[in-house]
Design a protein around this motif. Structure first.
Motif, short mmCIF file in Angstrom:
data_model
loop_
_atom_site.label_atom_id
_atom_site.label_comp_id
_atom_site.label_asym_id
_atom_site.label_seq_id
_atom_site.Cartn_x
_atom_site.Cartn_y
_atom_site.Cartn_z
N TRP A 67 51.09 1.13 36.80
CA TRP A 67 51.62 0.65 35.51
C TRP A 67 51.64 -0.88 35.46
O TRP A 67 51.34 -1.46 34.41
CB TRP A 67 53.04 1.18 35.30
CG TRP A 67 53.10 2.64 34.93
CD1 TRP A 67 52.07 3.43 34.56
CD2 TRP A 67 54.27 3.44 34.93
NE1 TRP A 67 52.49 4.71 34.32
CE2 TRP A 67 53.87 4.74 34.51
CE3 TRP A 67 55.61 3.24 35.23
CZ2 TRP A 67 54.76 5.80 34.40
CZ3 TRP A 67 56.50 4.29 35.11
CH2 TRP A 67 56.09 5.56 34.69
N LEU A 68 51.99 -1.51 36.59
CA LEU A 68 52.15 -2.97 36.59
C LEU A 68 50.86 -3.68 36.99
O LEU A 68 50.77 -4.92 36.86
CB LEU A 68 53.27 -3.39 37.53
CG LEU A 68 54.66 -3.56 36.87
CD1 LEU A 68 55.14 -2.23 36.29
CD2 LEU A 68 55.67 -4.08 37.87
N GLY A 69 49.87 -2.92 37.46
CA GLY A 69 48.63 -3.55 37.91
C GLY A 69 48.82 -4.40 39.14
O GLY A 69 48.10 -5.38 39.35
N VAL B 274 59.70 -4.91 31.75
CA VAL B 274 59.13 -5.22 33.07
C VAL B 274 57.78 -5.90 32.85
O VAL B 274 56.98 -5.44 32.02
CB VAL B 274 58.96 -3.93 33.91
CG1 VAL B 274 58.40 -4.28 35.29
CG2 VAL B 274 60.30 -3.21 34.05
N ARG B 275 57.52 -6.97 33.58
CA ARG B 275 56.31 -7.76 33.37
C ARG B 275 55.12 -7.17 34.11
O ARG B 275 55.20 -6.87 35.30
CB ARG B 275 56.53 -9.19 33.79
CG ARG B 275 57.53 -9.94 32.91
CD ARG B 275 57.63 -11.38 33.29
NE ARG B 275 58.08 -11.52 34.69
CZ ARG B 275 58.24 -12.69 35.29
NH1 ARG B 275 57.99 -13.81 34.63
NH2 ARG B 275 58.64 -12.74 36.54
N HIS B 276 54.01 -7.05 33.42
CA HIS B 276 52.74 -6.65 34.01
C HIS B 276 52.13 -7.86 34.71
O HIS B 276 52.53 -9.01 34.48
CB HIS B 276 51.81 -6.12 32.89
CG HIS B 276 50.57 -5.48 33.35
ND1 HIS B 276 49.42 -6.20 33.64
CD2 HIS B 276 50.27 -4.17 33.61
CE1 HIS B 276 48.47 -5.36 34.04
NE2 HIS B 276 48.98 -4.10 34.03
N ARG B 277 51.13 -7.59 35.56
CA ARG B 277 50.48 -8.69 36.26
C ARG B 277 49.91 -9.72 35.30
O ARG B 277 49.98 -10.93 35.54
CB ARG B 277 49.36 -8.14 37.16
CG ARG B 277 48.55 -9.24 37.86
CD ARG B 277 47.36 -8.65 38.57
NE ARG B 277 47.75 -7.97 39.79
CZ ARG B 277 47.96 -8.57 40.97
NH1 ARG B 277 47.82 -9.87 41.07
NH2 ARG B 277 48.28 -7.88 42.03
N ASP B 278 49.34 -9.24 34.14
CA ASP B 278 48.71 -10.18 33.21
C ASP B 278 49.70 -10.89 32.30
O ASP B 278 49.31 -11.67 31.44
CB ASP B 278 47.64 -9.46 32.38
CG ASP B 278 48.24 -8.36 31.51
OD1 ASP B 278 49.48 -8.27 31.40
OD2 ASP B 278 47.46 -7.56 30.94
N GLY B 279 50.98 -10.62 32.48
CA GLY B 279 52.00 -11.35 31.74
C GLY B 279 52.65 -10.58 30.61
O GLY B 279 53.74 -10.95 30.16
N HIS B 280 52.01 -9.54 30.08
CA HIS B 280 52.65 -8.81 28.98
C HIS B 280 53.76 -7.93 29.55
O HIS B 280 53.80 -7.64 30.76
CB HIS B 280 51.61 -7.98 28.21
CG HIS B 280 51.22 -6.70 28.87
ND1 HIS B 280 50.19 -6.60 29.79
CD2 HIS B 280 51.73 -5.44 28.74
CE1 HIS B 280 50.07 -5.35 30.19
NE2 HIS B 280 51.00 -4.62 29.57
N THR B 281 54.65 -7.53 28.73
CA THR B 281 55.81 -6.77 29.18
C THR B 281 55.68 -5.32 28.78
O THR B 281 55.06 -4.97 27.77
CB THR B 281 57.11 -7.35 28.58
OG1 THR B 281 57.02 -7.32 27.15
CG2 THR B 281 57.32 -8.78 29.05
#
Length: 505
Positions: A41-43, A88-95
């Motif tokens: 999910w978070l990459g 929760v923040r994804h690796r690319d910055g989006h939540t």
């Protein structure tokens, strides 16, 4: 029948592939274990999280504050936390919005937290839509309140307008066909205060002789046409007073021709009807007075004038001749007064002065009238100026009357001994007459009222008396010719009365 039991995953595989993010952290938030679902999910790779990241570092700033102020104290006191929504923040910055549940486990070696997470995108979308819907609902409620407030003001204005206009509303029940009246209609029926009025009570108050015409007008308006019910009839009030009303109404129909609704207005015209009747009585009285003056006074005066002329032809002593002169002059003044009163009455009752226009030479007509006026006023100088050539259409007798009144007015109010100038002018589209005299100017505030009846200036001592109809009749003659009369007056230029009328071909 026993179901076949499939091969089940072991505990570690079940943890790793469970369709919910699963984490184990220390009480301070350090990630000790995490499943593949959460990492996907978070990459973020598992080895980038385990032992290297604290859970709160994956939250947004608001989530970190919540973790510090609520998450930790709640787990410390209660040992669990349910349905907390954080980004929760994804690796690319989006939540990614997630719902979190946490429980604290205590062991001999220490405590740790078990945390499950599910993506709440749909729930977040639903909540956003719910908030937007609530905002729209609040806006609609605000607009509704605004509309209701405006409607109340409009209704209050309408009520006040109806009250001031002495108007009353009624309608028709489309289902029953019965008329419904506002409580104020009771005032038309003679009741001192408003009260319910039904169809039966109102119909009983209609004057019996007017019921058929009122019913016909109503039946016509309830047919599927554009006809409007408009009927005047009388109401017999319980207070013994008969009132006259005008009832107007219009029906609106469905596509199949049935009545949808009907709205109507009642107007109390009792006073207007009475005033109209009084005006008709006054006009009839005025016409009767015209007849009396015409037949009962003019004929005796004519006989007096004829007799005075006959007596004047014989030989008379000086005293008798003087008396005959007084009689003749008095009769002539009375005759002129009667003529003015006749003209005044005809103009006031709305019929206007009668004229018999014909083609004539205006300059020749005015020259002849001026010659007669010179004989009537031998002590004054009257000059005539003519401008333009051709003929015009006018009533010669009325022109003579108008010119005589204006010259007489100049004689009475002008400077004694001064010259009076009469001018006749012909142009392509208009003809005009004017009378000029020197003397005290007419006050500016009085000029607009000069042509009203019973208005007189100050003629000075020794001038002839007048009832103030001469200039009123001058204007009536001007209007009868399709023209008008005006005045200009100043000390420098003198006083000029001008009569302009169309020069019809």
């Amino acid at each position: 029948m026993q179901d076949d039991v499939p091969e089940l995953p072991d505990t570690e595989r079940l943890f790793d592939e469970f369709p919910t993010g699963l984490l184990v952290t220390s009480v301070s938030g350090t990630i000790l274990k995490v499943n593949a679902t959460f990492c996907t999910w978070l990459g973020i790779e598992r080895d980038e999280l385990v032992g290297k990241k604290r859970l709160q570092e994956l939250f947004t700033m608001g989530g970190r504050i919540f973790h510090q102020t609520h998450w930790l104290p709640t787990l410390q006191m209660q040992g669990s936390l349910s349905e907390v929504k954080l980004d929760v923040r994804h690796r690319d910055g989006h939540t990614i919005p997630m719902m979190l549940n946490a429980i604290r486990r205590a062991t001999q070696g220490g405590s740790y937290d078990e945390i499950s997470m599910v993506v709440a995108e749909e729930r977040n979308k639903y909540e956003r839509e719910l908030l937007a819907a609530r905002k729209r609902a609040d806006e609609l409620v605000a607009k509704e309140r605004e509309v209701q407030a405006t409607l109340q003001v409009t209704q209050a204005r309408l009520r006040e307008a109806l009250r001031l206009g002495n108007l009353f509303l009624w309608d028709v029940d489309a289902a029953t066909g019965l008329r419904r009246y506002e409580d104020d209609v009771a005032r038309l029926l003679g009741y001192p205060t408003p009260r319910p009025v039904d169809d039966t009570l109102y119909a009983a108050a209609v004057e019996p002789a007017d019921r058929d015409s009122e019913r016909r007008a109503m039946d016509c308006a309830q047919s599927p046409t554009d006809e409007v019910s408009n009927c005047s009839y009388r109401l017999n009030g319980v207070d013994g007073v008969q009132r006259t009303v005008v009832s107007s109404g219009h029906g609106f129909f469905n596509a199949d021709g049935t009545l949808a609704y009907f709205v109507g207005v009642l107007s109390d015209v009792t006073e207007a009807t009475r005033e109209r009747a009084r005006a008709q009585d006054r006009a009839l009285f005025a016409e009767q007075m015209v007849g009396i003056v015409s037949h009962d006074l003019r004929n005796p005066l004519s006989a007096i004038l004829t007799g005075a002329k006959v007596l004047a032809h014989g030989e008379t002593v000086p005293g008798k001749q003087r008396v005959l002169g007084h009689v003749t002059n008095s009769a002539q003044r009375a005759h002129r007064l009667i003529e003015e009163l006749l003209d005044f009455t005809l103009a006031r009752v709305g019929r206007g002065l009668a004229v018999s226009p014909a083609r004539l030479d205006l300059h020749a007509l005015v020259a002849g009238i001026v010659d007669e006026l010179r004989l009537a006023f031998p002590e004054r100088t009257i000059v005539h100026h003519a401008e333009g050539e051709g003929e015009c259409t006018a009533d010669s007798d009325r022109v003579a009357q108008l010119l005589g009144n204006l010259v007489g007015n100049a004689m009475a109010y002008g400077e004694p001994g001064s010259v009076i100038t009469v001018e006749s002018k012909l142009q392509a589209q208009t003809a005009s007459l004017s009378v000029h005299n020197w003397g005290e100017p007419i006050a500016q505030d009085m000029q607009s009222a000069l042509f009203e009846p019973m208005v007189r200036g100050d003629p000075g001592e020794g001038a002839g008396r007048s009832v103030g109809l001469g200039l009123f009749i001058v204007r009536a003659i001007a209007l009868a010719h399709g023209g008008d009369v005006s005045v200009s007056s100043s000390r420098a230029t003198g006083t000029t009365f001008s009569f302009h009328f169309p020069n019809a071909g």
